[in-house]
Every structure is written in structure tokens, then in C-alpha cells.
Design a protein around this motif. Structure first.
Motif, PDB file in Angstrom:
ATOM      1  N   ALA A  40      -7.744  -0.019   3.779  1.00  0.00           N
ATOM      2  CA  ALA A  40      -7.273  -1.513   3.921  1.00  0.00           C
ATOM      3  C   ALA A  40      -8.037  -2.160   5.090  1.00  0.00           C
ATOM      4  N   ILE A  41      -8.033  -3.450   4.843  1.00  0.00           N
ATOM      5  CA  ILE A  41      -8.427  -4.466   6.108  1.00  0.00           C
ATOM      6  C   ILE A  41      -7.424  -5.533   6.169  1.00  0.00           C
ATOM      7  N   VAL A  42      -6.896  -5.899   7.308  1.00  0.00           N
ATOM      8  CA  VAL A  42      -6.261  -6.816   7.520  1.00  0.00           C
ATOM      9  C   VAL A  42      -6.990  -8.028   7.791  1.00  0.00           C
ATOM     10  N   LEU A  43      -6.707  -9.510   7.041  1.00  0.00           N
ATOM     11  CA  LEU A  43      -7.394 -10.488   7.421  1.00  0.00           C
ATOM     12  C   LEU A  43      -6.183 -11.543   7.275  1.00  0.00           C
ATOM     13  N   SER A  44      -6.060 -11.949   8.713  1.00  0.00           N
ATOM     14  CA  SER A  44      -4.853 -12.788   8.907  1.00  0.00           C
ATOM     15  C   SER A  44      -4.795 -13.890  10.055  1.00  0.00           C
ATOM     16  N   GLY A  45      -4.089 -14.826   9.980  1.00  0.00           N
ATOM     17  CA  GLY A  45      -4.157 -15.894  10.852  1.00  0.00           C
ATOM     18  C   GLY A  45      -2.939 -15.461  11.977  1.00  0.00           C
ATOM     19  N   PHE A  46      -2.333 -14.484  11.837  1.00  0.00           N
ATOM     20  CA  PHE A  46      -1.184 -14.056  12.738  1.00  0.00           C
ATOM     21  C   PHE A  46      -1.446 -12.768  13.372  1.00  0.00           C
ATOM     22  N   VAL A  47      -2.632 -12.638  14.001  1.00  0.00           N
ATOM     23  CA  VAL A  47      -2.923 -11.316  14.646  1.00  0.00           C
ATOM     24  C   VAL A  47      -2.424 -11.484  15.976  1.00  0.00           C
ATOM     25  N   ASP A  48      -1.671 -10.272  16.307  1.00  0.00           N
ATOM     26  CA  ASP A  48      -1.316 -10.303  17.909  1.00  0.00           C
ATOM     27  C   ASP A  48      -1.507  -8.767  18.405  1.00  0.00           C
ATOM     28  N   ALA A  49      -1.176  -8.479  19.392  1.00  0.00           N
ATOM     29  CA  ALA A  49      -1.417  -6.978  19.824  1.00  0.00           C
ATOM     30  C   ALA A  49      -0.172  -6.176  19.158  1.00  0.00           C
ATOM     31  N   ALA A  50       0.784  -6.309  18.834  1.00  0.00           N
ATOM     32  CA  ALA A  50       1.865  -5.549  18.198  1.00  0.00           C
ATOM     33  C   ALA A  50       1.440  -5.263  16.784  1.00  0.00           C
ATOM     34  N   ASN A  51       1.082  -6.358  16.158  1.00  0.00           N
ATOM     35  CA  ASN A  51       1.000  -6.055  14.545  1.00  0.00           C
ATOM     36  C   ASN A  51      -0.453  -5.337  14.528  1.00  0.00           C
ATOM     37  N   THR A  52      -1.462  -5.646  15.418  1.00  0.00           N
ATOM     38  CA  THR A  52      -2.680  -5.055  15.311  1.00  0.00           C
ATOM     39  C   THR A  52      -2.381  -3.290  15.682  1.00  0.00           C
ATOM     40  N   ARG A  53      -1.916  -2.991  16.459  1.00  0.00           N
ATOM     41  CA  ARG A  53      -1.521  -1.695  16.700  1.00  0.00           C
ATOM     42  C   ARG A  53      -0.674  -0.964  15.672  1.00  0.00           C
ATOM     43  N   LEU A  54       0.054  -1.669  15.169  1.00  0.00           N
ATOM     44  CA  LEU A  54       0.977  -1.166  13.896  1.00  0.00           C
ATOM     45  C   LEU A  54       0.189  -1.000  12.723  1.00  0.00           C
TER      46      LEU A  54
ATOM     47  N   PHE B 254      -2.995  -0.639  12.511  1.00  0.00           N
ATOM     48  CA  PHE B 254      -4.040   0.393  12.818  1.00  0.00           C
ATOM     49  C   PHE B 254      -3.230   1.894  12.715  1.00  0.00           C
ATOM     50  N   LYS B 255      -2.086   1.930  13.530  1.00  0.00           N
ATOM     51  CA  LYS B 255      -1.525   3.255  13.548  1.00  0.00           C
ATOM     52  C   LYS B 255      -0.583   3.674  12.442  1.00  0.00           C
ATOM     53  N   THR B 256       0.028   2.801  11.793  1.00  0.00           N
ATOM     54  CA  THR B 256       0.857   3.231  10.919  1.00  0.00           C
ATOM     55  C   THR B 256       0.366   3.056   9.572  1.00  0.00           C
ATOM     56  N   PHE B 257      -0.284   2.062   9.164  1.00  0.00           N
ATOM     57  CA  PHE B 257      -1.031   1.747   8.084  1.00  0.00           C
ATOM     58  C   PHE B 257      -2.474   2.295   7.831  1.00  0.00           C
ATOM     59  N   GLU B 258      -3.113   2.838   8.944  1.00  0.00           N
ATOM     60  CA  GLU B 258      -4.291   3.492   9.312  1.00  0.00           C
ATOM     61  C   GLU B 258      -5.423   2.446   8.579  1.00  0.00           C
ATOM     62  N   VAL B 259      -5.150   1.141   8.735  1.00  0.00           N
ATOM     63  CA  VAL B 259      -6.320   0.220   8.218  1.00  0.00           C
ATOM     64  C   VAL B 259      -7.463   0.440   9.132  1.00  0.00           C
TER      65      VAL B 259
ATOM     66  N   LEU C 251       0.864  -1.481  -0.043  1.00  0.00           N
ATOM     67  CA  LEU C 251       0.044   0.079   0.021  1.00  0.00           C
ATOM     68  C   LEU C 251       0.794   1.193   0.062  1.00  0.00           C
ATOM     69  N   HIS C 252       1.989   1.038   0.580  1.00  0.00           N
ATOM     70  CA  HIS C 252       2.925   2.489   0.504  1.00  0.00           C
ATOM     71  C   HIS C 252       3.497   2.658  -0.714  1.00  0.00           C
ATOM     72  N   THR C 253       3.301   1.968  -1.702  1.00  0.00           N
ATOM     73  CA  THR C 253       3.852   2.346  -2.960  1.00  0.00           C
ATOM     74  C   THR C 253       2.811   3.153  -3.569  1.00  0.00           C
ATOM     75  N   VAL C 254       1.631   3.527  -3.043  1.00  0.00           N
ATOM     76  CA  VAL C 254       0.595   4.390  -3.508  1.00  0.00           C
ATOM     77  C   VAL C 254       0.606   5.527  -2.857  1.00  0.00           C
ATOM     78  N   PRO C 255       0.433   6.593  -3.589  1.00  0.00           N
ATOM     79  CA  PRO C 255       0.562   8.010  -2.941  1.00  0.00           C
ATOM     80  C   PRO C 255      -0.836   7.994  -1.856  1.00  0.00           C
ATOM     81  N   LYS C 256      -0.584   8.552  -0.739  1.00  0.00           N
ATOM     82  CA  LYS C 256      -1.568   8.629   0.340  1.00  0.00           C
ATOM     83  C   LYS C 256      -2.981   9.228  -0.330  1.00  0.00           C
ATOM     84  N   GLU C 257      -3.168  10.088  -1.038  1.00  0.00           N
ATOM     85  CA  GLU C 257      -4.544  10.503  -1.472  1.00  0.00           C
ATOM     86  C   GLU C 257      -4.937   9.456  -2.503  1.00  0.00           C
ATOM     87  N   ARG C 258      -4.493   8.739  -2.956  1.00  0.00           N
ATOM     88  CA  ARG C 258      -4.959   7.728  -4.068  1.00  0.00           C
ATOM     89  C   ARG C 258      -5.011   6.307  -3.285  1.00  0.00           C
TER      90      ARG C 258
END
Lengths: 143, 130
Positions: free
Chosen positions: A88-102, A104-109, A77-84
Motif C-alpha cells: 500500500a501507499i498512503v496518499l493523504s492531506g493529514f501526514v504528520d510524523a506520528a502517522n507516517t511512522r505508524l 511504515f512500521k505497522t502497516f509496512e506501507v 488492509l488488515h482484513t486480508v491475510p498477510k501473504e495475500r
């Protein structure tokens, strides 16, 4: 030639390398009237994001070329300019506290869903929220 | 430089624990901040303490009891205060709940006021827009 975009169909990009989950998500999305494009690796995802417009992205966190501390499905997603950038939604089998926060916070999912408690209805609701956010971003860009 | 920014930033702390609130107010005031403390979200919204650069630090419990409190806080000011929710434990579902409610971030509750001051400093020295 008429494209799905011309027909105003909702188009979702699904970044996933597990064929079973590609089928499950496709079934859910098509049931709701959405069209799904698939990317099974980051390069394909980046290429599709560059050449097409999506209403929302569903991304797995770990793809085959996964490296620790990366949440690779989202890196594309970061290859695309922010305004375009589609929301996103994460759908994963490896959901933990650290990557959930990351995610939401960094990728604004919009949401982080766990495959182990997957519900089609929940995915569709999240996609609809993501679509609204994507359109909001694009209208901000146009105004 | 950071301190100069800190003085301009309005800090709102919402927590049902009065002892924690009092200690936080005293500690942060000594550092030159001017925190405003509230026992619950309703009082905070009624007190209308939200300014363009407000940093809100609320316990997750306060937020949960306040219904859609994060969104209501945002609506009180179009410039969108930053809202940090403090959790007693971090789990994917709690984190999801915080962000989906519109929080800017969620963190483990600091064990003491020094930790709280570090948290404040890390946010007030960041650019305002997210």
C-alpha cells in the motif's frame, strides 16, 4: 467473461472519499495504463480486498468516519491475510510524523505521500514499487 | 529472561560522535551487552560485524553520508539485521527517508545512554523477524 486480471492489466484499489482526489488519482493511473477500482468507505474497501486481487492499494488516512488515532484507510488492509495483502501507499492531506511512522512500521506501507505536494510521477513510481512488493509477497506464498 | 536474549544479540552502534560512542560502549558493556562501535558506516561494513541477530543503531547522519548504507548492511547478511536510525528531530520527510531506505524503525536520538539502553532492551526482547 474476461476480467482485467485475465488481461494482465495492473489493477489498483484507491480508498478515498474525496471525489476530487478520486478523479486526480484515476487520471494519473490511467495515464500510466493502470486500472483503478474505487472504495469510498472501509466496508467497500474490505469487500473488494476480499473478493478481488489488487497489485497495489492507495489509501487515504482519514475517511469520513475518521476517529482520532486511527489511520482508517489502512485498517481495511488488515482484513486480508498477510501473504495475500497488496502493498500500500498512503496518499493523504493529514501526514504528520506520528502517522507516517505508524504507516511504515505497522502497516509496512511502501510510501507516504502528501496531497499538498502531490506529483503524479511520484505516485506512479511508488505504485510500481508497491506492485513489485505485492508480487514478491505472493510468490513467497506460492513457493 | 530478557537479559539472556540480550547477551546473544550482537549490537552495532554507528555514530560520528566519538564521545557518544565511548559513553554508549561503557554503559551498555556494564549492562552485559557487547556493543561494537563504529564512527561511520564504511568502517562498520568493513568490520563486518553483522550476525543473524544483529541490532544496528545508527545516527541518521551516518546513514545519509553512507549512501545506500542500510541496504548495503542488509546485503552483508541474508538474515537481515534490524536497523534503527536515530534522528535529532522527527518530521514526515525524514521518517519517510529512513523507512524507504530500509530501516526497521526510526526514533528520536535518546538524550542519554540510559535512554539508549532502554531502546536496546525494547528491541532485543522483541521477536527477531519483522
Amino acid at each position: 467473461m474476461k476480467t482485467d486480471r485475465d488481461n494482465e492489466r495492473v489493477v489498483i484499489l484507491h480508498i478515498e472519499d474525496d471525489p476530487d482526489w478520486l478523479r486526480i488519482v484515476q487520471r494519473s493511473c490511467e495515464g500510466a495504463g493502470f486500472l483503478v477500482r474505487r472504495a469510498t468507505n472501509l466496508a467497500k474497501a474490505a469487500s473488494l480486498l476480499d473478493s478481488e486481487e489488487f497489485d497495489a492499494v492507495i489509501a487515504d488516512i482519514r475517511l469520513k468516519d475518521w476517529q482520532e488515532e486511527n489511520i482508517e484507510g489502512l485498517e481495511a488492509l488488515h482484513t486480508v491475510p498477510k501473504e495475500r495483502r497488496p502493498a500500500a501507499i498512503v496518499l493523504s492531506g493529514f501526514v504528520d510524523a506520528a502517522n507516517t511512522r505508524l504507516a511504515f512500521k505497522t502497516f509496512e506501507v511502501i510510501d507516504v505521500l502528501n496531497k499538498s505536494s502531490f506529483e503524479s510521477r511520484e505516485l506512479i513510481l511508488s505504485i510500481k514499487t508497491a506492485m513489485r512488493e505485492t508480487h514478491k509477497r505472493r510468490s513467497r506464498k506460492d513457493s | 529472561m530478557t537479559l539472556a536474549v540480550a547477551h546473544e544479540t550482537s549490537i552495532v552502534i554507528i555514530d560520528p560522535d566519538k564521545v557518544w560512542l565511548d559513553s554508549s560502549w561503557t554503559y551498555l558493556s556494564k549492562l552485559g551487552y557487547k556493543p561494537r562501535c563504529f564512527l561511520d558506516v564504511e568502517s562498520a561494513i568493513r568490520g563486518n560485524p553483522f550476525e543473524p541477530q544483529t541490532l544496528v543503531i545508527a545516527s541518521y547522519d551516518s546513514f545519509r553520508k553512507g549512501g545506500n548504507s542500510v541496504r548495503r548492511m542488509r546485503l552483508t547478511d541474508k538474515t537481515t539485521p534490524k536497523i534503527i536510525l536515530l534522528l535529532d528531530s522527527m518530521s514526515p520527510s525524514l521518517i519517510r527517508s529512513c523507512f524507504k531506505a530500509g530501516a526497521s524503525d526510526c526514533l528520536l536520538r535518546p538524550s542519554d545512554q540510559r535512554g539508549l539502553a532502554n531502546l536496546v532492551e525494547s528491541w532485543v526482547s522483541l521477536p527477531v523477524s519483522r
